[in-house]
Design a protein around this motif. Structure first.
Motif, short mmCIF file in Angstrom:
data_model
loop_
_atom_site.label_atom_id
_atom_site.label_comp_id
_atom_site.label_asym_id
_atom_site.label_seq_id
_atom_site.Cartn_x
_atom_site.Cartn_y
_atom_site.Cartn_z
N UNK A 1 -0.87 8.75 50.14
CA UNK A 1 -1.13 9.80 51.12
C UNK A 1 -0.06 10.90 51.02
N UNK A 2 1.19 10.45 50.81
CA UNK A 2 2.27 11.43 50.69
C UNK A 2 2.03 12.31 49.45
N UNK A 3 1.55 11.68 48.39
CA UNK A 3 1.28 12.42 47.16
C UNK A 3 0.16 13.45 47.39
N UNK A 4 -0.88 13.04 48.12
CA UNK A 4 -1.99 13.97 48.39
C UNK A 4 -1.50 15.17 49.19
N UNK A 5 -0.61 14.91 50.14
CA UNK A 5 -0.11 16.00 51.00
C UNK A 5 0.68 17.04 50.20
N UNK A 6 1.12 16.65 49.00
CA UNK A 6 1.82 17.64 48.15
C UNK A 6 0.83 18.62 47.51
N UNK A 7 -0.41 18.20 47.39
CA UNK A 7 -1.43 19.02 46.73
C UNK A 7 -2.37 19.74 47.70
N UNK A 8 -2.52 19.19 48.88
CA UNK A 8 -3.50 19.74 49.84
C UNK A 8 -2.83 19.88 51.20
N UNK A 9 -3.30 20.87 51.96
CA UNK A 9 -2.80 21.01 53.31
C UNK A 9 -3.65 20.12 54.22
N UNK A 10 -3.12 18.95 54.53
CA UNK A 10 -3.92 17.95 55.24
C UNK A 10 -3.51 17.79 56.71
N UNK A 11 -2.63 18.67 57.17
CA UNK A 11 -2.22 18.58 58.58
C UNK A 11 -3.41 18.94 59.47
N UNK A 12 -3.51 18.29 60.64
CA UNK A 12 -4.60 18.66 61.56
C UNK A 12 -4.60 20.17 61.79
N UNK A 13 -5.78 20.78 61.79
CA UNK A 13 -5.83 22.24 61.87
C UNK A 13 -7.05 22.72 62.66
N UNK A 14 -6.77 23.41 63.76
CA UNK A 14 -7.86 23.97 64.57
C UNK A 14 -8.54 25.09 63.77
N UNK A 15 -7.78 25.83 62.96
CA UNK A 15 -8.36 26.93 62.16
C UNK A 15 -9.36 26.38 61.15
N UNK A 16 -8.96 25.32 60.42
CA UNK A 16 -9.90 24.74 59.44
C UNK A 16 -11.11 24.16 60.17
N UNK A 17 -10.84 23.52 61.32
CA UNK A 17 -11.96 22.94 62.09
C UNK A 17 -12.95 24.03 62.47
N UNK A 18 -12.43 25.20 62.88
CA UNK A 18 -13.34 26.30 63.27
C UNK A 18 -14.04 26.88 62.05
N UNK A 19 -13.30 27.00 60.94
CA UNK A 19 -13.91 27.55 59.73
C UNK A 19 -15.07 26.67 59.24
#
Ligand code: 13P
Ligand code: SF4
Length: 350
Positions: A8-26
């Motif tokens: 999971x830590x490795x994935x977080x280096x490649x993708x922005x996986x933090x909870x995000x209201x902006x992505x949720x709305x998009x």
């Protein structure tokens, strides 16, 4: 979450996986389809994974085939094709992409590989098994053949490739009765689901059906008494059961069918209240498209299906891990049994 925190830590280096209201709305269009069953807060957690997976699918030229028991976030968020076991097997013969990600259990991924030996088939968690598939080996099929000489073996797709390879034909819950009825033999061996076999025996009374004593840990938990009590407590509920349930449970239901059969039935009938006697995600996945239906009653979770998560899909597709391999000789024999089922199903439906 991923079993391996490092992954999971490795994935977080490649993708922005933090909870995000902006992505949720998009991704609001996707969310609309699951808003009856997923809270906005949960969606803000899952949307970044959905966005990452949908982008990665394009880069890898991958398609996601998902079973009807996947969570709504997978079923409605990232799947390219959803269906029951038969639909997924047929779809696997038509896929043009280089990579298939099977969101389902291991036997489903194996079936896709058997039908597509040249493609990469990934399963996000190798431990996504099935109690039915684990209940029988080729030695069990040989034992049944010894006990009932000359009887054809109809094997449920919920089995490993080596069991399919020693069977005459496969079946799924949506075509089992038709396939058994169409065989010329008077005695038919069905493996490994005793309850599916007993339900088929009721539909095909002119044949002697003998069975292996396997069962599904999700569907065997329901009892006819539970269903009767539920009906009394909540009158007017339409009860719909999967044929992996014991026959007295199926007898108590208003309708029985494969997961696709159940979805089609609810769409056609639109009952005010429906109890789906099957895996929990089924009702969640179709609740959005059936706003007038109130899904009520208890359901059971399949611990194997629930091993497949968004995190594991992203991990598998990013690292190209979880590739399913089948010995070519076993795959060739298994393909005969699966292809016979697909061909016979098409002929019988025509
Ligand atoms: P369906 O073929 O009806 O989707 O069933 C698969 C399964 O595993 C049910 O438990
Ligand atoms: Fe196997 Fe039952 Fe899970 Fe389906 S629901 S995958 S038959 S254990």
């Amino acid at each position: 979450m991923l079993d391996q925190p490092l992954g999971l830590r490795d994935l977080a280096r490649h993708y922005d996986l933090a909870p995000s209201v902006e992505t949720a709305e998009a991704l609001g269009g996707i969310y609309q389809r699951m808003s009856r069953v997923v809270t906005p807060m949960d969606w803000a957690i899952h949307a970044p994974y959905v966005a990452a997976i949908n982008q990665l699918k394009k880069e890898r030229n991958a398609v996601i085939l998902a079973h009807n028991y996947m969570t709504p976030q997978i079923y409605l968020g990232i799947a390219d094709f959803v269906g029951d076991s038969l639909q997924l097997a047929v779809k696997a013969t038509e896929v043009e992409a280089d990579v298939i990600v099977q969101c389902g259990v291991h036997f489903m991924a194996e079936t896709s590989k058997i039908l597509n030996p040249a493609k990469t088939v990934l399963i996000p968690d190798m431990d996504a098994g099935c109690s039915l598939a684990e209940s029988i080996t080729p030695a069990g099929v040989a034992e049944m053949r010894r006990r009932y000489p000359g009887a054809p073996v109809v094997t449920y797709v919920n089995t490993s490739a080596d069991v399919k390879a020693v069977s005459d034909i496969c079946c799924t819950s949506s075509n089992a009765a038709q396939i058994v009825a169409a065989l010329e033999a008077d005695t038919v061996i069905m493996t490994p689901d005793q309850y599916l076999a007993q339900n088929v025996a009721k539909q095909v009374p002119h044949k002697r059906i003998v069975w292996w004593e396997g069962s599904c840990i999700v569907h065997e938990q329901y009892t006819a008494q539970d269903l009767r009590e539920f009906r009394e407590w909540n009158p007017g509920t339409r009860i719909i059961a999967h044929p992996e349930c014991p026959p007295d449970v199926v007898a108590e239901a208003d309708f029985s069918g494969s997961t696709k059969g159940i979805i089609d039935y609810v769409h056609a009938e639109k009952p005010e209240k429906a109890m789906l006697v099957t895996e929990c995600s089924m009702a969640s996945n179709i609740a959005g498209e059936l706003p007038t239906v109130d899904f009520v009653g208890p359901c059971n979770m399949c611990p194997y299906m629930k091993k497949i998560t968004l995190e594991k899909v992203l991990h598998s597709l990013h690292n190209m891990t979880g590739a399913v391999e089948v010995d070519p000789a076993i795959a060739a024999d298994a393909r005969v049994a699966v292809q016979r089922m697909i061909d016979m199903s098409r002929r019988l439906a025509a």
